[in-house]
Structures are given as structure tokens and as C-alpha cells.
Design a protein around this motif. Structure first.
Motif, PDB file in Angstrom:
ATOM      1  N   ALA A  40       0.833  -1.205   0.000  1.00 34.82           N
ATOM      2  CA  ALA A  40       0.000   0.000   0.000  1.00 34.82           C
ATOM      3  C   ALA A  40       0.865   1.251   0.000  1.00 34.82           C
ATOM      4  N   TYR A  41       0.279   2.301  -0.549  1.00 36.34           N
ATOM      5  CA  TYR A  41       0.896   3.627  -0.506  1.00 36.34           C
ATOM      6  C   TYR A  41      -0.127   4.624   0.008  1.00 36.34           C
ATOM      7  N   PRO A  42       0.272   5.487   0.944  1.00 35.73           N
ATOM      8  CA  PRO A  42      -0.594   6.600   1.293  1.00 35.73           C
ATOM      9  C   PRO A  42      -0.683   7.544   0.080  1.00 35.73           C
ATOM     10  N   VAL A  43      -1.867   8.088  -0.142  1.00 36.28           N
ATOM     11  CA  VAL A  43      -2.082   9.041  -1.225  1.00 36.28           C
ATOM     12  C   VAL A  43      -2.091  10.427  -0.593  1.00 36.28           C
ATOM     13  N   VAL A  44      -1.205  11.289  -1.056  1.00 37.59           N
ATOM     14  CA  VAL A  44      -1.082  12.618  -0.445  1.00 37.59           C
ATOM     15  C   VAL A  44      -1.451  13.712  -1.425  1.00 37.59           C
ATOM     16  N   GLU A  45      -1.944  14.773  -0.839  1.00 38.33           N
ATOM     17  CA  GLU A  45      -2.227  16.001  -1.571  1.00 38.33           C
ATOM     18  C   GLU A  45      -1.692  17.117  -0.698  1.00 38.33           C
ATOM     19  N   GLY A  51      -5.985   9.473   1.211  1.00 41.19           N
ATOM     20  CA  GLY A  51      -6.438   8.117   0.942  1.00 41.19           C
ATOM     21  C   GLY A  51      -5.297   7.123   1.025  1.00 41.19           C
ATOM     22  N   LEU A  52      -5.627   5.903   0.695  1.00 44.52           N
ATOM     23  CA  LEU A  52      -4.658   4.814   0.685  1.00 44.52           C
ATOM     24  C   LEU A  52      -4.962   3.988  -0.557  1.00 44.52           C
ATOM     25  N   VAL A  53      -3.925   3.578  -1.268  1.00 40.60           N
ATOM     26  CA  VAL A  53      -4.132   2.721  -2.429  1.00 40.60           C
ATOM     27  C   VAL A  53      -3.325   1.443  -2.214  1.00 40.60           C
ATOM     28  N   THR A  54      -4.009   0.316  -2.342  1.00 35.38           N
ATOM     29  CA  THR A  54      -3.383  -0.980  -2.104  1.00 35.38           C
ATOM     30  C   THR A  54      -3.304  -1.780  -3.399  1.00 35.38           C
ATOM     31  N   LYS A  55      -2.551  -2.853  -3.344  1.00 38.76           N
ATOM     32  CA  LYS A  55      -2.506  -3.757  -4.496  1.00 38.76           C
ATOM     33  C   LYS A  55      -3.905  -4.292  -4.793  1.00 38.76           C
ATOM     34  N   LEU A  56      -4.682  -4.542  -3.756  1.00 39.31           N
ATOM     35  CA  LEU A  56      -6.044  -5.033  -3.966  1.00 39.31           C
ATOM     36  C   LEU A  56      -6.899  -3.982  -4.680  1.00 39.31           C
ATOM     37  N   VAL A 110      -5.743  -5.658   7.226  1.00 41.45           N
ATOM     38  CA  VAL A 110      -4.870  -4.726   6.517  1.00 41.45           C
ATOM     39  C   VAL A 110      -3.418  -5.060   6.826  1.00 41.45           C
ATOM     40  N   ARG A 111      -2.549  -4.728   5.909  1.00 43.24           N
ATOM     41  CA  ARG A 111      -1.136  -5.078   6.045  1.00 43.24           C
ATOM     42  C   ARG A 111      -0.284  -3.937   6.571  1.00 43.24           C
ATOM     43  N   SER A 112      -0.806  -2.726   6.485  1.00 43.49           N
ATOM     44  CA  SER A 112      -0.056  -1.584   7.002  1.00 43.49           C
ATOM     45  C   SER A 112      -1.027  -0.481   7.399  1.00 43.49           C
ATOM     46  N   ILE A 113      -0.579   0.323   8.367  1.00 40.78           N
ATOM     47  CA  ILE A 113      -1.410   1.409   8.880  1.00 40.78           C
ATOM     48  C   ILE A 113      -0.573   2.682   8.926  1.00 40.78           C
TER      49      ILE A 113
END
Length: 141
Positions: A40-45, A51-56, A110-113
Motif C-alpha cells: 500500500a501507498y498513502p495518497v497525499v495532496e 487516501g490509501l491505495v493498495t494492491k487489492l 490490513v497489512r499496514s497502517i
């Protein structure tokens, strides 16, 4: 093991967090997942996590559904992170106990927080971070 009960997010989080923006394309996101082997990657603005975007999340848009038996792969590859990210996500503060983070990971699968303080991303706790903390606290290092 009693020291594990006192561990907080700040004690074990990864502080250098790789992030993405809403306008990142699917092919670019796919390359990041492959290169970094993150889930996952945190989505920043700006300085805020939006938001968060995961492989799923990435894979979900390519899945067959009753409404769309043949996904439009070419169209999907032109979409951006904003179209697939999860805008509501679980996060922790720096002082959140690691036992609570572990509980959230298990309950929500979830795998990361992300760790957020004063509305800014300061780190991320992954399953691997929790396992390292367990090992360190058990004296297995």
C-alpha cells in the motif's frame, strides 16, 4: 514480552514513507508496486493524506464482474490513483499502542497502517514492523 505491551507506533514505525499522488497513472502505480514490493501507498495532496491505495485496489478494477464480463483493460490503464484509492482508511497516531495497531490489522485484514500526527504523515506501521518489534521485545534479536 511485557515490553511489547508498552510499544507504540513511534517505537517501530517506518519513518521514511513512500507516497503517491492522486494523478499517478495505473501503469506507474503498477511499476511502484513491483519495484518497492509494498502492499500500500498513502495518497497525499500537499501535506495531507487523502487516501490509501493498495494492491487489492489496483487489482479490483481488473476483476470480472456480472456487470462487466470483459474489463476494458486499455481504458483501465488510463485511470489514475484517485479512481481506485480508498478515501476512508484506518490510521494511528504516534502514541497508539502497538497492541492496538496489531488488533486493527487483524480485525480489518490490513497489512499496514499510516501514522498521522497533526494531520501530517509521519510514518507507517507494516506487519513486518510489528514482527520486528515482537522479536526485539522477546529478546530474540
Amino acid at each position: 514480552m511485557s515490553t511489547f505491551l508498552e510499544e507504540t507506533a513511534a517505537d517501530c514505525m517506518t519513518r521514511s514513507v513512500k507516497t503517491v499522488t492522486r494523478d499517478l497513472t495505473m501503469p506507474a502505480l503498477m511499476l511502484l508496486f513491483e519495484r518497492d514490493d509494498f502492499n500500500a501507498y498513502p495518497v497525499v495532496e500537499g501535506a495531507h493524506v487523502v487516501g490509501l491505495v493498495t494492491k487489492l485496489d489496483f487489482l479490483r478494477c481488473f476483476a470480472f464482474t456480472p456487470a462487466q464480463m470483459v474489463p476494458r483493460y486499455d481504458d483501465l490503464m488510463r485511470t489514475v490513483v484517485a479512481d481506485v484509492m480508498t478515501p476512508t482508511f484506518i490510521y494511528a497516531g504516534a502514541e497508539t499502542k502497538l497492541t492496538r495497531i496489531l488488533q486493527l490489522m487483524v480485525e480489518h485484514r490490513v497489512r499496514s497502517i499510516p501514522v498521522i500526527d497533526a494531520e501530517k504523515l509521519i510514518g507507517i506501521v507494516s506487519r513486518e514492523d510489528v514482527m520486528k518489534s515482537l522479536k526485539r521485545c522477546s529478546g530474540e534479536v
